[in-house]
Design an enzyme around this catalytic site. Structure first.
Site, PDB file in Angstrom:
ATOM      1  N   LYS A 127      79.289  35.480  55.690  1.00 38.95           N
ATOM      2  CA  LYS A 127      79.128  34.536  56.803  1.00 38.95           C
ATOM      3  C   LYS A 127      80.436  33.837  57.190  1.00 38.95           C
ATOM      4  CE  LYS A 127      74.231  33.589  56.240  1.00 38.95           C
ATOM      5  NZ  LYS A 127      73.166  32.591  56.092  1.00 38.95           N
TER       6      LYS A 127
ATOM      7  N   ASN B  95      76.164  33.911  61.417  1.00 40.15           N
ATOM      8  CA  ASN B  95      75.126  34.802  60.876  1.00 40.15           C
ATOM      9  C   ASN B  95      74.678  35.839  61.906  1.00 40.15           C
ATOM     10  OD1 ASN B  95      73.465  33.281  62.587  1.00 40.15           O
ATOM     11  ND2 ASN B  95      71.735  33.365  61.172  1.00 40.15           N
TER      12      ASN B  95
ATOM     13  N   ASP C 149      71.258  29.655  61.826  1.00 41.98           N
ATOM     14  CA  ASP C 149      70.611  29.143  60.605  1.00 41.98           C
ATOM     15  C   ASP C 149      70.122  27.696  60.778  1.00 41.98           C
ATOM     16  OD1 ASP C 149      70.747  31.401  58.995  1.00 41.98           O
ATOM     17  OD2 ASP C 149      72.710  30.883  58.168  1.00 41.98           O
TER      18      ASP C 149
ATOM     19  N   GLU D 230      81.946  16.436  44.551  1.00 41.15           N
ATOM     20  CA  GLU D 230      83.015  16.526  45.567  1.00 41.15           C
ATOM     21  C   GLU D 230      82.528  17.312  46.788  1.00 41.15           C
ATOM     22  OE1 GLU D 230      83.539  17.523  42.316  1.00 41.15           O
ATOM     23  OE2 GLU D 230      84.301  15.522  41.807  1.00 41.15           O
TER      24      GLU D 230
ATOM     25  N   GLY E  41      60.717  29.108  52.256  1.00 40.73           N
ATOM     26  CA  GLY E  41      61.849  29.482  53.102  1.00 40.73           C
ATOM     27  C   GLY E  41      61.538  30.485  54.202  1.00 40.73           C
TER      28      GLY E  41
HETATM   29  P1  NDP Z   1      75.917  28.773  48.106  1.00 42.90           P
HETATM   30  O1  NDP Z   1      76.408  29.620  46.993  1.00 42.90           O
HETATM   31  O2  NDP Z   1      76.799  28.500  49.265  1.00 42.90           O
HETATM   32  O3  NDP Z   1      75.462  27.321  47.504  1.00 42.90           O
HETATM   33  C1  NDP Z   1      74.717  27.246  46.316  1.00 42.90           C
HETATM   34  C2  NDP Z   1      74.264  25.810  46.082  1.00 42.90           C
HETATM   35  O4  NDP Z   1      73.406  25.807  44.921  1.00 42.90           O
HETATM   36  C3  NDP Z   1      75.404  24.832  45.779  1.00 42.90           C
HETATM   37  O5  NDP Z   1      75.069  23.555  46.270  1.00 42.90           O
HETATM   38  C4  NDP Z   1      75.423  24.830  44.242  1.00 42.90           C
HETATM   39  O6  NDP Z   1      75.953  23.641  43.684  1.00 42.90           O
HETATM   40  C5  NDP Z   1      73.939  24.879  43.954  1.00 42.90           C
HETATM   41  N1  NDP Z   1      73.632  25.379  42.613  1.00 42.90           N
HETATM   42  C6  NDP Z   1      73.754  26.632  42.152  1.00 42.90           C
HETATM   43  N2  NDP Z   1      73.366  26.708  40.858  1.00 42.90           N
HETATM   44  C7  NDP Z   1      72.995  25.446  40.493  1.00 42.90           C
HETATM   45  C8  NDP Z   1      72.517  24.862  39.283  1.00 42.90           C
HETATM   46  N3  NDP Z   1      72.327  25.598  38.181  1.00 42.90           N
HETATM   47  N4  NDP Z   1      72.223  23.534  39.268  1.00 42.90           N
HETATM   48  C9  NDP Z   1      72.395  22.778  40.391  1.00 42.90           C
HETATM   49  N5  NDP Z   1      72.861  23.265  41.562  1.00 42.90           N
HETATM   50  C10 NDP Z   1      73.163  24.599  41.616  1.00 42.90           C
HETATM   51  O7  NDP Z   1      74.545  29.470  48.562  1.00 42.90           O
HETATM   52  P2  NDP Z   1      73.801  29.332  49.986  1.00 42.90           P
HETATM   53  O8  NDP Z   1      73.880  27.923  50.406  1.00 42.90           O
HETATM   54  O9  NDP Z   1      74.279  30.393  50.903  1.00 42.90           O
HETATM   55  O10 NDP Z   1      72.289  29.718  49.588  1.00 42.90           O
HETATM   56  C11 NDP Z   1      71.512  28.846  48.792  1.00 42.90           C
HETATM   57  C12 NDP Z   1      70.063  29.325  48.776  1.00 42.90           C
HETATM   58  O11 NDP Z   1      69.523  29.284  50.095  1.00 42.90           O
HETATM   59  C13 NDP Z   1      69.889  30.756  48.271  1.00 42.90           C
HETATM   60  O12 NDP Z   1      68.754  30.769  47.429  1.00 42.90           O
HETATM   61  C14 NDP Z   1      69.592  31.539  49.540  1.00 42.90           C
HETATM   62  O13 NDP Z   1      68.781  32.661  49.271  1.00 42.90           O
HETATM   63  C15 NDP Z   1      68.831  30.503  50.372  1.00 42.90           C
HETATM   64  N6  NDP Z   1      68.906  30.757  51.827  1.00 42.90           N
HETATM   65  C16 NDP Z   1      67.746  30.868  52.551  1.00 42.90           C
HETATM   66  C17 NDP Z   1      67.762  31.085  53.916  1.00 42.90           C
HETATM   67  C18 NDP Z   1      66.477  31.211  54.671  1.00 42.90           C
HETATM   68  O14 NDP Z   1      66.503  31.693  55.819  1.00 42.90           O
HETATM   69  N7  NDP Z   1      65.353  30.790  54.134  1.00 42.90           N
HETATM   70  C19 NDP Z   1      69.044  31.219  54.656  1.00 42.90           C
HETATM   71  C20 NDP Z   1      70.221  31.044  53.805  1.00 42.90           C
HETATM   72  C21 NDP Z   1      70.141  30.836  52.453  1.00 42.90           C
HETATM   73  P3  NDP Z   1      77.527  23.543  43.269  1.00 42.90           P
HETATM   74  O15 NDP Z   1      78.252  23.173  44.515  1.00 42.90           O
HETATM   75  O16 NDP Z   1      77.534  22.477  42.228  1.00 42.90           O
HETATM   76  O17 NDP Z   1      77.922  24.893  42.731  1.00 42.90           O
END
Ligand code: NDP
Length: 279
Positions: free
Chosen positions: A66, A87, A102, A153, A238
């Protein structure tokens, strides 16, 4: 002439988008086909050139493309510029135009349940790519945002982005707090729950009238949605966001109104098939 669309990502084998879009084309008698291609991170530029050479009319991109695709495009819509991510791509008179559906897709998916956005409070769990698109779109609708992320952060950075675009937002600790008593919309955007794992904290004490949404699409009900339902909240998974980001991409490509009902049926059909297959 038949039109061709696609979704590019890695992994991509579980994408529900081809079934959803193809059902829409069939419903309206449109001569088009939507494909799914696995494209590894280092091969995006080649894949994009290939789609252009093959005469594709547009495509969606998902994880991890993306943000990287932005530099391969000729222009961006204001939604894509604001999100810093694309997207949806449309080929128009040979130009590659990047768009982002999105955030607006998420807004459409909750608007009926929420019954107005202005001055209402939204709490976002997570500050990744999906959270950014959703947060900016909700802020544009006039919601006040509170963002909680494991890495604080990143929540603060997102707050600054929202403020730069004129929205109202604060960051807080990734933990329960006073925010629970005063939330209209809680959105779970972290990847926690993809593997059906438990959520690290309880949302006990959440306002009864809150709508709780988990944007994860591979589970019918994540742990946080189960808890929210038990606490008397309205919940959504979702699929709604997935449906409306797809419907808006359709409308960007083809004009007119996407056949949302048929696309929704196809999406749900595939989703339940997959749940049964998982056992
Ligand atoms: P990113 O990798 O950009 O972000 C992941 C997020 O999850 C960050 O905030 C990260 O925190 C957090 N995270 C990951 N592991 C943990 C943990 N163990 N404990 C706490 N926080 C955690 O992913 P995306 O934002 O692209 O996607 C996130 C979710 O959204 C996915 O499951 C994806 O499938 C879903 N999604 C659904 C869509 C829909 O149409 N329904 C569209 C797009 C995404 P940190 O910054 O601390 O690492």
């Amino acid at each position: 002439m038949e039109k061709h669309y696609a979704v590019l990502g890695d992994p991509i084998q579980h994408s529900l988008s081809p079934g959803m879009h193809n059902a829409g084309y069939k419903a309206l008698g449109i001569k088009a086909e939507y494909h799914r291609f696995r494209v590894k991170p280092g091969q995006l530029a080649q894949a994009v050139d290939g789609l252009c050479a093959l005469g594709f009319s547009g495509w969606n991109v998902t994880i991890p493309h993306k943000e990287p695709i932005v530099s391969l495009l000729d222009s961006l819509t204001s939604e894509a510029r604001r999100a810093g991510a694309v997207n949806t791509v449309k080929i128009h008179e040979g130009q590659r135009i990047g768009h982002n559906t999105d955030g607006a897709g998420f807004v459409r998916s909750v608007e009926a349940e929420l019954n107005g956005f202005q001055a209402k409070k939204a709490v976002l769990l997570g500050a990744g790519g999906a959270a950014k698109g959703i947060a900016l779109a909700l802020a544009e609708q006039g919601m006040e945002l509170h963002i909680l992320n494991r890495t604080p952060e990143k929540a603060k950075e997102l707050v600054q982005v929202i403020q730069r675009w004129g929205g109202t937002a604060t960051a807080g600790e990734f933990a329960p707090g006073a925010w629970l008593e005063d939330v209209d919309l809680l959105v779970q955007t972290t990847s926690l729950g993809l593997l059906n794992e438990s959520f690290p904290f309880s949302i006990q004490g959440i306002s009864k009238g809150a709508l709780v949404v988990d944007i994860i699409v591979n589970q019918r009900e994540t742990a946080i949605l189960r808890e929210a339902k038990g606490l008397g909240c309205r919940t959504q998974n979702g699929l709604g966001m997935l449906l409306y980001q797809g419907a808006l991409a359709w409308e960007f490509w083809l004009g007119g109104q996407a056949p949302v009902e048929e696309m929704s049926q196809a999406l749900k059909g595939q989703f339940f098939e997959r749940l049964f297959a998982k056992g």
